[in-house]
Motif scaffolding. Structure first.
Motif, PDB file in Angstrom:
ATOM      1  N   ALA A   1      41.342  41.566  29.467  1.00 25.60           N
ATOM      2  CA  ALA A   1      42.354  42.605  29.641  1.00 25.60           C
ATOM      3  C   ALA A   1      41.896  43.724  30.563  1.00 25.60           C
ATOM      4  O   ALA A   1      42.671  44.627  30.865  1.00 25.60           O
ATOM      5  N   SER A   2      40.662  43.639  31.041  1.00 30.51           N
ATOM      6  CA  SER A   2      40.126  44.727  31.854  1.00 30.51           C
ATOM      7  C   SER A   2      39.524  44.206  33.151  1.00 30.51           C
ATOM      8  O   SER A   2      38.950  43.115  33.190  1.00 30.51           O
ATOM      9  N   GLY A   3      39.624  44.999  34.178  1.00 33.12           N
ATOM     10  CA  GLY A   3      39.063  44.653  35.476  1.00 33.12           C
ATOM     11  C   GLY A   3      37.555  44.583  35.487  1.00 33.12           C
ATOM     12  O   GLY A   3      36.962  43.981  36.381  1.00 33.12           O
ATOM     13  N   ASN A   4      36.908  45.186  34.506  1.00 30.56           N
ATOM     14  CA  ASN A   4      35.449  45.098  34.480  1.00 30.56           C
ATOM     15  C   ASN A   4      34.971  43.945  33.607  1.00 30.56           C
ATOM     16  O   ASN A   4      33.813  43.884  33.229  1.00 30.56           O
ATOM     17  N   SER A   5      35.879  43.015  33.314  1.00 31.37           N
ATOM     18  CA  SER A   5      35.512  41.841  32.509  1.00 31.37           C
ATOM     19  C   SER A   5      34.702  40.865  33.346  1.00 31.37           C
ATOM     20  O   SER A   5      34.555  41.011  34.556  1.00 31.37           O
ATOM     21  N   VAL A   6      34.224  39.839  32.679  1.00 32.52           N
ATOM     22  CA  VAL A   6      33.354  38.864  33.334  1.00 32.52           C
ATOM     23  C   VAL A   6      34.104  37.618  33.816  1.00 32.52           C
ATOM     24  O   VAL A   6      33.474  36.710  34.337  1.00 32.52           O
ATOM     25  N   ALA A   7      35.407  37.557  33.651  1.00 31.10           N
ATOM     26  CA  ALA A   7      36.157  36.366  34.046  1.00 31.10           C
ATOM     27  C   ALA A   7      36.098  36.171  35.561  1.00 31.10           C
ATOM     28  O   ALA A   7      36.346  37.091  36.328  1.00 31.10           O
ATOM     29  N   ASP A   8      35.751  34.964  35.972  1.00 25.15           N
ATOM     30  CA  ASP A   8      35.664  34.637  37.400  1.00 25.15           C
ATOM     31  C   ASP A   8      37.015  34.260  37.977  1.00 25.15           C
ATOM     32  O   ASP A   8      37.257  34.447  39.171  1.00 25.15           O
ATOM     33  N   ALA A   9      37.872  33.667  37.157  1.00 26.34           N
ATOM     34  CA  ALA A   9      39.163  33.156  37.623  1.00 26.34           C
ATOM     35  C   ALA A   9      40.058  32.952  36.411  1.00 26.34           C
ATOM     36  O   ALA A   9      39.605  33.046  35.273  1.00 26.34           O
ATOM     37  N   MET A  10      41.326  32.660  36.693  1.00 25.57           N
ATOM     38  CA  MET A  10      42.286  32.395  35.623  1.00 25.57           C
ATOM     39  C   MET A  10      43.210  31.275  36.054  1.00 25.57           C
ATOM     40  O   MET A  10      43.589  31.180  37.218  1.00 25.57           O
TER      41      MET A  10
END
Length: 186
Positions: free
Chosen positions: A73-82
């Motif tokens: 839910a946040s831009g500082n998350s660790v997700a590389d892609a969706m």
């Protein structure tokens, strides 16, 4: 839904950490298309899916529709892609309009604003002009629109082969190596 489940399996087999969010409609589609009972409780779903795919809860985390403190839910998350697979036209419209009323929509919004890969696998045919406008809008924002169109040049022998072709194309967009289908010219 077979594309989404197979993609989840491949991501987990590749050792990726997956943050999963699904809608109530996804529960109905899973039941209808695959006779798969997807629990409405994220905790129950995580437990079931981790057992089904034989992975640790740290590798597959399931979040509810309104879990605003989820990492995605946040831009500082660790997700590389969706990847939104499958993507209903309602979800496509919500993402295209930036409503961000659910965690799935917010996570997509984060990918767009942070310029991270967002792959949409639309589940509709034929597309209306409204669908096409929303998909074009998202493509113009840098999203990848990947309709689940299997290639027959690989000479698929089963439905699973056709599913693997599409899932392989999704993994290609994520730069995740796979052996689901032969590479062109190889």
């Amino acid at each position: 839904m077979p594309y989404g489940i197979r993609l989840l399996e491949c991501l987990l087999q590749a050792g990726k950490t997956v943050y999963l969010v699904y809608s109530q409609a996804a529960q109905m589609v899973a039941q209808q298309e695959m006779d798969f009972d997807l629990p409405s409780s994220p905790a129950e779903a995580q437990k079931l899916l981790c057992k089904h795919f034989n992975v640790a809860p740290e590798q597959l985390q399931v979040f509810g529709k309104y879990e605003w403190f989820a990492p995605i839910a946040s831009g500082n998350s660790v997700a590389d892609a969706m990847v939104v697979c499958p993507a209903s036209m309602g979800t496509v419209a919500a993402i295209a309009c930036g409503t961000a009323d659910t965690l799935l929509e917010r996570a997509a919004d984060v990918c767009i604003k942070e310029k991270r890969p967002l792959v949409l696998v639309p589940r509709e045919a034929p597309f209306s002009a409204l669908h096409l406008e929303n998909l074009l809008k998202l493509a113009n924002y840098g999203c990848t629109v990947l309709p689940p169109s299997p290639g027959f040049y690989t000479k698929p022998q089963s439905v699973e082969d056709m599913v693997d072709f599409v899932v392989g194309r999704i993994l290609d967009q994520l730069l995740i190596p796979h052996n689901l289908t032969p590479k062109w010219g190889a």
